[in-house]
Design a protein around this motif. Structure first.
Motif, mmCIF file in Angstrom:
data_model
loop_
_atom_site.group_PDB
_atom_site.id
_atom_site.type_symbol
_atom_site.label_atom_id
_atom_site.label_comp_id
_atom_site.label_asym_id
_atom_site.label_seq_id
_atom_site.Cartn_x
_atom_site.Cartn_y
_atom_site.Cartn_z
ATOM 1 N N VAL A 54 26.746 15.257 17.681
ATOM 2 C CA VAL A 54 25.359 15.513 18.066
ATOM 3 C C VAL A 54 24.450 14.821 17.064
ATOM 4 O O VAL A 54 24.582 15.027 15.860
ATOM 5 C CB VAL A 54 25.074 17.029 18.097
ATOM 6 N N GLN A 55 23.552 14.010 17.572
ATOM 7 C CA GLN A 55 22.744 13.220 16.658
ATOM 8 C C GLN A 55 21.415 12.876 17.308
ATOM 9 O O GLN A 55 21.323 12.686 18.526
ATOM 10 C CB GLN A 55 23.479 11.939 16.289
ATOM 11 N N LEU A 56 20.392 12.816 16.492
ATOM 12 C CA LEU A 56 19.084 12.364 16.922
ATOM 13 C C LEU A 56 18.710 11.201 16.012
ATOM 14 O O LEU A 56 18.707 11.356 14.785
ATOM 15 C CB LEU A 56 18.070 13.505 16.802
ATOM 16 N N GLN A 57 18.433 10.065 16.603
ATOM 17 C CA GLN A 57 18.188 8.872 15.804
ATOM 18 C C GLN A 57 16.811 8.299 16.090
ATOM 19 O O GLN A 57 16.484 7.991 17.237
ATOM 20 C CB GLN A 57 19.250 7.823 16.073
ATOM 21 N N ALA A 58 16.040 8.126 15.036
ATOM 22 C CA ALA A 58 14.725 7.495 15.133
ATOM 23 C C ALA A 58 14.837 6.049 14.696
ATOM 24 O O ALA A 58 15.553 5.740 13.743
ATOM 25 C CB ALA A 58 13.727 8.233 14.261
ATOM 26 N N SER A 59 14.144 5.183 15.386
ATOM 27 C CA SER A 59 14.175 3.770 15.041
ATOM 28 C C SER A 59 12.883 3.102 15.491
ATOM 29 O O SER A 59 12.062 3.712 16.183
ATOM 30 C CB SER A 59 15.383 3.087 15.705
ATOM 31 N N SER A 96 22.158 11.681 21.062
ATOM 32 C CA SER A 96 23.549 11.531 21.488
ATOM 33 C C SER A 96 24.223 12.886 21.345
ATOM 34 O O SER A 96 23.987 13.614 20.390
ATOM 35 C CB SER A 96 24.271 10.467 20.655
ATOM 36 N N GLY A 97 25.004 13.234 22.340
ATOM 37 C CA GLY A 97 25.708 14.507 22.293
ATOM 38 C C GLY A 97 24.964 15.658 22.932
ATOM 39 O O GLY A 97 25.498 16.778 23.011
ATOM 40 N N PHE A 98 23.739 15.433 23.366
ATOM 41 C CA PHE A 98 22.991 16.458 24.080
ATOM 42 C C PHE A 98 21.926 15.771 24.915
ATOM 43 O O PHE A 98 21.581 14.611 24.686
ATOM 44 C CB PHE A 98 22.361 17.483 23.125
ATOM 45 N N SER A 99 21.389 16.512 25.899
ATOM 46 C CA SER A 99 20.410 15.949 26.810
ATOM 47 C C SER A 99 19.014 16.186 26.274
ATOM 48 O O SER A 99 18.532 17.319 26.216
ATOM 49 C CB SER A 99 20.547 16.588 28.196
ATOM 50 N N LEU A 100 18.351 15.097 25.907
ATOM 51 C CA LEU A 100 17.018 15.216 25.314
ATOM 52 C C LEU A 100 16.008 15.761 26.315
ATOM 53 O O LEU A 100 14.970 16.302 25.923
ATOM 54 C CB LEU A 100 16.590 13.849 24.784
#
Length: 120
Positions: free
Chosen positions: A1-6, A24-28
């Motif tokens: 499970v990850q939240l990535q800012a870019s 990733s790994g969950f539905s935003l």
């Protein structure tokens, strides 16, 4: 499970950037997503939020960015975007995205910061 800012970078005043917050790994789509920023020596500031908890998208913006920043959500890409136009030097900060699950159970995730620098 990850939240990535870019998407951060260095631009001149008046320039544009688009930040992405990808899960990733969950539905935003099941989460309210907010962008925060922290400039050196300043308190963390909430910049913008998209909240679908009432069955429709509600958008919130800090007064300092209203009319210049726009949030959007692409559920197919599991991503929330922050379009930043007419950037000012005072927008310089590390930007973080945060996802807060609507309803129960409660989960929340932070993305790592992405640096935005606005200078001439």
């Amino acid at each position: 499970v990850q939240l990535q800012a870019s998407g951060g970078g260095s631009v001149q005043p008046g320039g544009t950037l688009r930040l992405s917050c990808t899960a990733s790994g969950f539905s935003l789509g099941d989460y309210a997503v907010a962008w925060f920023r922290r400039a050196p020596g300043k308190e963390r500031e909430a910049v913008s939020c998209i909240d679908d908890s009432d069955g429709y998208s509600q958008f919130f913006y800090a007064d300092s960015v209203k009319g210049r920043f726009t949030l959007s959500r692409d559920n197919a890409k599991n991503t929330v975007y922050l379009q930043m136009n007419s950037l000012k030097p005072e927008d310089t900060a590390a930007y973080y995205c945060h996802a807060d699950r609507v309803g129960w159970p409660k989960y929340d995730y932070w993305g790592q910061g992405t640096q935005v620098t606005v200078s001439s």
